[in-house]
Each structure stands twice: as C-alpha cells, then as structure tokens.
Design a protein around this motif. Structure first.
Motif, short mmCIF file in Angstrom:
data_model
loop_
_atom_site.label_atom_id
_atom_site.label_comp_id
_atom_site.label_asym_id
_atom_site.label_seq_id
_atom_site.Cartn_x
_atom_site.Cartn_y
_atom_site.Cartn_z
N SER A 10 -62.86 73.00 76.52
CA SER A 10 -61.60 72.91 75.80
C SER A 10 -60.57 73.74 76.52
CB SER A 10 -61.77 73.44 74.37
OG SER A 10 -62.71 72.68 73.67
N THR A 47 -56.76 75.33 75.88
CA THR A 47 -55.75 75.61 74.87
C THR A 47 -54.57 76.32 75.52
OG1 THR A 47 -57.52 75.87 73.23
CG2 THR A 47 -55.33 76.67 72.62
N GLU A 69 -50.58 72.76 73.52
CA GLU A 69 -51.59 71.78 73.12
C GLU A 69 -53.01 72.33 73.24
OE1 GLU A 69 -52.10 68.44 75.88
OE2 GLU A 69 -50.97 69.60 77.35
N CYS A 70 -53.92 71.56 72.68
CA CYS A 70 -55.35 71.87 72.79
C CYS A 70 -56.06 70.56 73.11
CB CYS A 70 -55.86 72.45 71.48
SG CYS A 70 -57.61 72.88 71.54
N HIS A 126 -59.84 68.64 74.62
CA HIS A 126 -61.27 68.78 74.87
C HIS A 126 -61.69 67.66 75.82
CE1 HIS A 126 -65.44 69.86 74.19
NE2 HIS A 126 -65.69 68.55 74.16
#
Length: 172
Positions: A104, A106, A110-111, A113
């Motif tokens: 992931s 971050t 935004e974040c 995966h």
C-alpha cells in the motif's frame, strides 16, 4: 515490524538519493551511447586527420575519458537536480506498507494498494532497493527508510516469496 509479517516504511527522498538513483537508471543507456560515440569519433578523427590508427584510438580514448564523460556526468547531475527540485512529489513523504497481500502506498492525496505482480523486478543495490514497474521504469527505496536490519530481511523475504525468482536480484 509487526507480527503479521508487515513492514511499514516512511519514504521521503533526499536530493542526493534521487541523483544517485537517476545516474544508476541512466547508466546502461549512457554506456551504449559512449561506446557508439567512441567508435564514431575514431572513424571521423581518422578520416579527417590521417593520423595512424593506434595514435587515433589513444587520442580518442583520452578525449572521451577526460572531456566527454565528465561533461556527460555534469549534465546528468544537473538534469536530475532540476527534475528533483521541480517535482514536489519526489520529496514528499510517502508511507509504504509491504505484506503478503501486496503493498500500500499512502500520500497526502491518495491511498492505493497493489498486488506483488505490479513489480516487474527488484534489485538490491548498496544503499537502495530498485523496484521496477517495467524493464526500464523503477523507483528507489533507500535502505535508510527501514527501522532495522530485521525489517530489511523481512522485506527481502517478502520479495523472494512473491516475485518470480528470475526477476529478483538480492544480496546474500
């Protein structure tokens, strides 16, 4: 390091790290251009001057070694500094979490995966890991971002476990 085999890394690239990685990524292309340029320079210099071939090769090598290579290096460093200073996202602090399901990323915006198959290849360098998206595109993960040797070893373990072994180049 957590017990669920997860590593959290805070990454904020420094200018020197970016320059070092930029030069690493341009090394193959630069060597090819220098080699072709060397032979072209020998040919042109030989035709224009009529100097014996051995002396021509020696003079060409000296010009390449003492003029072209330093100028090319200065140019590449200048380009890397300019790019780093003009692109805020390169120095922005990013939080990366690596675990068995992928990683992931971050940022303040935004974040995301991604699965492990997002990476084409991984190469361990002296001070960094080069994480390739494709054969020619990568980002650097400096080893200083890890909190301990244990985290580095766990990261290597995750890499070895989830990426095809013929695309992983880690130091023992």
């Amino acid at each position: 390091m957590n017990n669920d085999k997860s590593i959290i890394v805070k990454l904020a690239l420094k200018e020197k790290e970016y320059i070092r990685f930029f030069l690493y990524m341009k090394m193959k292309t630069s060597l090819i251009i220098l080699t072709c340029g060397f032979f072209l320079y020998i040919l042109v210099f030989y035709v224009l001057t009529g100097i014996p071939l051995l002396m021509n090769i020696t003079l060409s090598a000296l010009v390449i070694l003492f003029l072209v290579i330093p100028l090319a290096l200065v140019g590449l460093i200048y380009k890397a500094k300019k790019e780093f200073r003009s692109n805020y996202s390169l120095s922005e602090e990013v939080l990366l979490e690596f675990n068995d399901s992928g990683f992931s990323l971050t940022t303040t915006q935004e974040c995301t995966h991604q699965d492990w198959n997002y990476f084409y290849s991984v190469r361990e360098l002296k001070k960094d890991f080069a994480l390739y998206y494709s054969a020619y595109t990568a980002f650097t993960l400096p080893k200083r971002c890890f909190t301990s040797k244990k985290d580095i070893n766990l990261f290597k373990e995750l890499i070895s476990k989830h990426i095809f072994s013929d695309k992983v180049y880690l130091k023992k």
